[in-house]
Design a protein around this motif. Sequence first.
Motif, short mmCIF file in Angstrom:
data_model
loop_
_atom_site.label_atom_id
_atom_site.label_comp_id
_atom_site.label_asym_id
_atom_site.label_seq_id
_atom_site.Cartn_x
_atom_site.Cartn_y
_atom_site.Cartn_z
N ILE A 39 42.83 -9.77 16.85
CA ILE A 39 43.84 -10.81 17.04
C ILE A 39 44.40 -11.13 15.66
CG2 ILE A 39 44.29 -13.17 17.86
CD1 ILE A 39 43.20 -11.48 20.09
N ARG A 40 45.64 -11.55 15.57
CA ARG A 40 46.15 -12.01 14.28
C ARG A 40 47.01 -13.26 14.47
NH1 ARG A 40 50.71 -7.49 12.45
NH2 ARG A 40 52.29 -8.02 14.03
N GLN A 41 47.13 -14.02 13.39
CA GLN A 41 47.97 -15.20 13.41
C GLN A 41 48.81 -15.24 12.14
OE1 GLN A 41 46.08 -19.07 13.86
NE2 GLN A 41 47.94 -19.85 14.83
N PRO A 42 50.08 -14.87 12.25
CA PRO A 42 50.98 -14.97 11.10
C PRO A 42 51.20 -16.42 10.72
CG PRO A 42 51.88 -13.52 12.79
CD PRO A 42 50.74 -14.26 13.40
N PRO A 43 51.57 -16.70 9.49
CA PRO A 43 51.78 -18.09 9.07
C PRO A 43 52.85 -18.77 9.90
CG PRO A 43 52.56 -16.52 7.40
CD PRO A 43 51.79 -15.74 8.40
N TYR A 96 41.62 -11.67 13.00
CA TYR A 96 40.34 -12.03 13.59
C TYR A 96 39.84 -10.89 14.49
CZ TYR A 96 41.81 -16.87 12.62
OH TYR A 96 42.24 -18.04 12.04
N CYS A 97 38.52 -10.75 14.55
CA CYS A 97 37.94 -9.94 15.61
C CYS A 97 37.21 -10.89 16.56
CB CYS A 97 37.01 -8.87 15.07
SG CYS A 97 35.63 -9.42 14.05
N TRP A 113 34.00 -15.30 18.03
CA TRP A 113 35.03 -14.97 17.05
C TRP A 113 34.42 -14.76 15.67
CZ3 TRP A 113 40.50 -15.17 17.75
CH2 TRP A 113 40.91 -15.57 19.02
N GLY A 114 35.06 -13.91 14.89
CA GLY A 114 34.79 -13.89 13.46
C GLY A 114 35.51 -15.06 12.81
N GLN A 115 35.26 -15.25 11.54
CA GLN A 115 35.86 -16.41 10.85
C GLN A 115 37.29 -16.12 10.42
OE1 GLN A 115 33.99 -14.26 9.34
NE2 GLN A 115 34.85 -13.92 7.32
N GLY A 116 37.71 -14.87 10.49
CA GLY A 116 39.06 -14.51 10.11
C GLY A 116 39.16 -14.09 8.66
#
Length: 123
Positions: A39-43, A96-97, A113-116
């Motif tokens: 998973i990803r979260q762009p700014p 994130y994984c 979740w991982g911490q990112g």
Amino acid sequence: QVQLQELGPGLVKPSQTLTLTCTVSGGSITTMFRYWSWIRQPPGKEMEWIGYIAYTGSTHYSPSLKSRTSISRDTSKNQFTLQLSSVTPEDTAVYYCCRALRPVERPQDCDYWGQGTQVTVSS
């Protein structure tokens, strides 16, 4: 207790391939009905599902990223890896994984979740 830990470079140059590894402890990635996602979260944006690798080793990717994405695994190390090719600054995000118990495509369906890890694409 399942724990996930992402590892990878914090900075990647445009056009290069981003490689991130997620190490899982407290459970095997080959346990039945476990789906391991990136998973990803762009700014300033919402979370985006990238893809998963199932306990069988099969993979499923977001259509928007499919042409640039590969997820693989090393069962001997209980790890799975994301490769995203031809990166641009638009790929800058916290990555994130996570784990899900169903073959889903929504970040909210992950239970561990991982911490990112922050990845910045810049020359």
